[in-house]
Design a protein around this motif. Structure first.
Motif, PDB file in Angstrom:
ATOM      1  N   ASN A  32       0.822  -1.214   0.000  1.00  0.00           N
ATOM      2  CA  ASN A  32       0.000   0.000   0.000  1.00  0.00           C
ATOM      3  C   ASN A  32       0.857   1.265   0.000  1.00  0.00           C
ATOM      4  OD1 ASN A  32      -2.400  -1.422  -0.057  1.00  0.00           O
ATOM      5  ND2 ASN A  32      -2.624  -1.424   2.166  1.00  0.00           N
ATOM      6  N   ILE A  33       1.948   1.249   0.745  1.00  0.00           N
ATOM      7  CA  ILE A  33       2.862   2.399   0.769  1.00  0.00           C
ATOM      8  C   ILE A  33       3.475   2.602  -0.611  1.00  0.00           C
ATOM      9  CG2 ILE A  33       5.071   3.239   1.699  1.00  0.00           C
ATOM     10  CD1 ILE A  33       4.206   1.818   4.366  1.00  0.00           C
ATOM     11  N   LEU A  34       3.897   1.514  -1.242  1.00  0.00           N
ATOM     12  CA  LEU A  34       4.458   1.627  -2.586  1.00  0.00           C
ATOM     13  C   LEU A  34       3.438   2.176  -3.575  1.00  0.00           C
ATOM     14  CD1 LEU A  34       6.592  -1.605  -2.976  1.00  0.00           C
ATOM     15  CD2 LEU A  34       7.371   0.748  -3.198  1.00  0.00           C
ATOM     16  N   ARG A  35       2.206   1.658  -3.507  1.00  0.00           N
ATOM     17  CA  ARG A  35       1.167   2.144  -4.419  1.00  0.00           C
ATOM     18  C   ARG A  35       0.917   3.641  -4.226  1.00  0.00           C
ATOM     19  NH1 ARG A  35      -1.111  -2.876  -2.826  1.00  0.00           N
ATOM     20  NH2 ARG A  35      -1.132  -4.293  -4.614  1.00  0.00           N
ATOM     21  N   SER A  36       0.876   4.071  -2.996  1.00  0.00           N
ATOM     22  CA  SER A  36       0.561   5.482  -2.732  1.00  0.00           C
ATOM     23  C   SER A  36       1.732   6.405  -3.060  1.00  0.00           C
ATOM     24  CB  SER A  36       0.137   5.670  -1.275  1.00  0.00           C
ATOM     25  OG  SER A  36       1.214   5.422  -0.395  1.00  0.00           O
ATOM     26  N   SER A  37       2.941   5.855  -3.208  1.00  0.00           N
ATOM     27  CA  SER A  37       4.099   6.688  -3.505  1.00  0.00           C
ATOM     28  C   SER A  37       4.208   7.047  -4.981  1.00  0.00           C
ATOM     29  CB  SER A  37       5.387   6.004  -3.034  1.00  0.00           C
ATOM     30  OG  SER A  37       5.661   4.872  -3.835  1.00  0.00           O
ATOM     31  N   GLU A  38       3.520   6.314  -5.848  1.00  0.00           N
ATOM     32  CA  GLU A  38       3.651   6.577  -7.285  1.00  0.00           C
ATOM     33  C   GLU A  38       3.250   8.004  -7.668  1.00  0.00           C
ATOM     34  OE1 GLU A  38       2.327   4.999 -11.655  1.00  0.00           O
ATOM     35  OE2 GLU A  38       0.866   5.160 -10.043  1.00  0.00           O
ATOM     36  N   PRO A  39       2.103   8.541  -7.232  1.00  0.00           N
ATOM     37  CA  PRO A  39       1.765   9.919  -7.619  1.00  0.00           C
ATOM     38  C   PRO A  39       2.793  10.945  -7.133  1.00  0.00           C
ATOM     39  CG  PRO A  39      -0.168   8.803  -6.760  1.00  0.00           C
ATOM     40  CD  PRO A  39       1.015   7.911  -6.496  1.00  0.00           C
ATOM     41  N   PHE A  40       3.299  10.758  -5.928  1.00  0.00           N
ATOM     42  CA  PHE A  40       4.321  11.667  -5.395  1.00  0.00           C
ATOM     43  C   PHE A  40       5.574  11.611  -6.249  1.00  0.00           C
ATOM     44  CE2 PHE A  40       7.970  12.148  -2.393  1.00  0.00           C
ATOM     45  CZ  PHE A  40       7.874  13.520  -2.204  1.00  0.00           C
ATOM     46  N   TRP A  41       6.012  10.413  -6.578  1.00  0.00           N
ATOM     47  CA  TRP A  41       7.222  10.235  -7.374  1.00  0.00           C
ATOM     48  C   TRP A  41       7.052  10.858  -8.753  1.00  0.00           C
ATOM     49  CZ3 TRP A  41      11.634   8.627  -5.307  1.00  0.00           C
ATOM     50  CH2 TRP A  41      12.711   8.378  -6.158  1.00  0.00           C
ATOM     51  N   ASN A  42       5.893  10.635  -9.367  1.00  0.00           N
ATOM     52  CA  ASN A  42       5.627  11.196 -10.687  1.00  0.00           C
ATOM     53  C   ASN A  42       5.598  12.724 -10.636  1.00  0.00           C
ATOM     54  OD1 ASN A  42       5.536   8.680 -11.880  1.00  0.00           O
ATOM     55  ND2 ASN A  42       3.321   8.521 -11.748  1.00  0.00           N
ATOM     56  N   ALA A  43       5.060  13.282  -9.562  1.00  0.00           N
ATOM     57  CA  ALA A  43       5.033  14.741  -9.417  1.00  0.00           C
ATOM     58  C   ALA A  43       6.444  15.294  -9.298  1.00  0.00           C
ATOM     59  CB  ALA A  43       4.197  15.145  -8.204  1.00  0.00           C
ATOM     60  N   LEU A  44       7.323  14.606  -8.571  1.00  0.00           N
ATOM     61  CA  LEU A  44       8.721  15.032  -8.473  1.00  0.00           C
ATOM     62  C   LEU A  44       9.392  15.001  -9.840  1.00  0.00           C
ATOM     63  CD1 LEU A  44       9.928  13.234  -5.211  1.00  0.00           C
ATOM     64  CD2 LEU A  44       9.587  15.691  -5.537  1.00  0.00           C
ATOM     65  N   GLU A  45       9.108  13.955 -10.588  1.00  0.00           N
ATOM     66  CA  GLU A  45       9.688  13.850 -11.926  1.00  0.00           C
ATOM     67  C   GLU A  45       9.170  14.973 -12.831  1.00  0.00           C
ATOM     68  OE1 GLU A  45      10.125  10.597 -15.522  1.00  0.00           O
ATOM     69  OE2 GLU A  45       8.546  10.339 -14.050  1.00  0.00           O
TER      70      GLU A  45
END
Length: 74
Positions: A32-45
């Protein structure tokens, strides 16, 4: 589609184990933590941050360091 399916199987297993160990959580919580981190990571990119694409080699390295900062063992 599950965003974790975008990760190579070896990376997915490695990250889940790392999260379980570092944050002292269950496998389900780690996923669940990994799934929720994708939008944050994409925003950083998208912002031109110091990250590569979701699931890339840099993700595995930096994500582990970020999670270590959150560790209850600190």
């Amino acid at each position: 589609m599950d965003v974790l399916d975008e990760l190579p199987p070896a990376s997915r297993s490695e990250l889940i184990l790392m999260l379980r160990t570092t944050l002292q959580v269950t496998s389900q919580s780690a996923e669940n933590i990994l799934r929720s981190s994708e939008p944050f990571w994409n925003a950083l990119e998208d912002a031109g941050g110091p990250v590569d694409s979701w699931g890339g080699g840099e993700f595995c390295t930096l994500f582990e360091q970020i999670c270590a900062l959150l560790s209850p063992q600190r």
